[in-house]
Design an enzyme around this catalytic site. Structure first.
Site, PDB file in Angstrom:
ATOM      1  N   CYS A   1       0.849  -1.196   0.000  1.00  0.00           N
ATOM      2  CA  CYS A   1       0.000   0.000   0.000  1.00  0.00           C
ATOM      3  C   CYS A   1       0.882   1.242   0.000  1.00  0.00           C
ATOM      4  O   CYS A   1       1.836   1.329   0.782  1.00  0.00           O
ATOM      5  CB  CYS A   1      -0.891  -0.002   1.245  1.00  0.00           C
TER       6      CYS A   1
ATOM      7  N   GLU B   1       2.894  -5.998   8.429  1.00  0.00           N
ATOM      8  CA  GLU B   1       3.275  -4.608   8.172  1.00  0.00           C
ATOM      9  C   GLU B   1       4.418  -4.177   9.083  1.00  0.00           C
ATOM     10  O   GLU B   1       5.343  -3.478   8.652  1.00  0.00           O
ATOM     11  CB  GLU B   1       2.073  -3.668   8.357  1.00  0.00           C
TER      12      GLU B   1
ATOM     13  N   CYS C   1      -3.708   5.295   8.334  1.00  0.00           N
ATOM     14  CA  CYS C   1      -4.197   5.633   6.993  1.00  0.00           C
ATOM     15  C   CYS C   1      -5.616   6.192   7.027  1.00  0.00           C
ATOM     16  O   CYS C   1      -6.376   5.980   7.972  1.00  0.00           O
ATOM     17  CB  CYS C   1      -4.095   4.420   6.073  1.00  0.00           C
TER      18      CYS C   1
ATOM     19  N   SER D   1      -5.737  -6.594  11.336  1.00  0.00           N
ATOM     20  CA  SER D   1      -5.587  -5.621  12.419  1.00  0.00           C
ATOM     21  C   SER D   1      -6.677  -4.558  12.373  1.00  0.00           C
ATOM     22  O   SER D   1      -7.301  -4.245  13.391  1.00  0.00           O
ATOM     23  CB  SER D   1      -4.210  -4.960  12.338  1.00  0.00           C
TER      24      SER D   1
END
Length: 327
Positions: free
Chosen positions: A113, A143, A212, A241
């Site tokens: 992303c 991540e 985000c 998550s």
């Protein structure tokens, strides 16, 4: 003479009424949509199979559909043959992974992303300035593994809780910078950041918030309906998550009960039966057809009124890699 209602009509009249509040936005974000398109377009361009390192996103329905199209999901790069393309998941990968792919001359596409990539760039910039980076996130999440893998060992420390923020001790004279996982609870992260700022007033903060836009918007939408909900259902994977954070946010914001479900198959019907108002949201990796499936399942048992509660319209689109745009 009065007409006698058919048994079916009597059953219909006896059905309980349920109000469903649909949180909006919900479901796919631009980063997830881009990652899925990268796998789909790669299969179209190169043919099957296309290998994908780790689940492209954390949703078994998405993974199964892509598997049916010709994607092969693997844990590590060494499981991929030299003559087939490989896609890196939306969560991001350590720098060692693309380096290994280049060393083998593999065709690879990075579905990370762009908002995760932004965090990677921030971490590198801070490291070049001589700062030690604190990463707020969850240990073991892909991540977090990818972000920590952008720098050599020892240049980044993981902060999972407010207690970690209270007890972290930097080396003498060490200057600090802060980055965060993109899918965290906005409120919980704010508390940790406040603790770190109070202890280390000079800590360098992100230029723009790392959490985000999609995570922030979905949490805001859940907050907007939570107090009205006897039961809040969030569609998503236990590995997701951002989906788990939506459940936590909903419970804190006033929902009497909040639960994570993978699809209509995992609905707790006893809980639904006791609820008059049901909230429904979906994590950023959950496709909209799962939401449709829950509504259909509810309508098969109850008289349902749906009301969408929208807090913001999302218009973000991320470009596909150049390799997939070339003829």
């Amino acid at each position: 003479m009065s007409a006698t209602l058919a048994p079916e009509a009597n059953a219909s009249l006896a059905r309980k009424h349920k109000t469903v509040l649909l949180a909006a936005p919900r479901g796919f974000c631009a980063g997830v949509d881009r990652a899925i398109q990268i796998v789909e377009r790669s299969i179209e361009k190169f043919g099957a199979p296309v290998y994908v390192r780790h689940e492209i996103v954390h949703n078994r329905h998405v993974v199964q559909r892509l598997t049916d199209l010709g994607a092969v999901f693997v844990d590590e790069l060494d499981e991929c043959p030299d003559d087939r393309p490989v896609v890196f998941s939306a969560h991001g990968v350590p720098k060692s992974v693309p380096k290994a792919a280049q060393a083998r001359d593999l065709t690879f596409l990075d579905a990370t992303c762009p908002l995760v990539s932004k965090v990677h760039v921030e971490a590198e910039r801070h490291a070049k300035e001589g700062l030690h980076i604190l990463l707020i996130g969850h240990a073991g999440h892909p991540e977090v593994i990818g972000t920590m893998g952008q720098l050599p060992d020892g240049q980044m420390s993981l902060i999972e809780t407010n207690e970690d923020a209270q007890t972290f001790t930097p080396k003498e004279g060490q200057k600090l910078a802060l980055v965060t996982q993109t899918t965290l609870s906005v409120d919980d992260t704010s508390e940790i950041i406040e603790t770190l700022q109070s202890r280390f007033p000079d800590i360098a903060l992100p230029y723009k918030e790392d959490i985000c836009y999609a995570t922030t918007n979905r949490q805001a939408a859940v907050k907007a309906i939570a107090e009205r909900c006897d039961l809040l259902l969030v569609l998503g994977s236990v590995a997701s998550s951002n989906s788990k954070r939506l459940v936590e946010v909903g419970a804190k914001a006033g929902a009497n009960k909040a639960a994570l479900i993978s699809s209509s198959d995992s609905i707790d019907w006893d809980a639904v039966d006791k609820a008059e108002t049901i909230g429904l949201s979906a994590g950023a990796s959950a496709p909209e057809y799962l939401t449709d499936g829950v509504i259909a399942a509810l309508r098969s048992r109850y008289d349902v009124t749906c009301q969408e509660v929208e807090v913001i319209k999302e218009k973000v689109i991320f470009r596909l890699p150049r390799l997939l745009l070339e003829k």
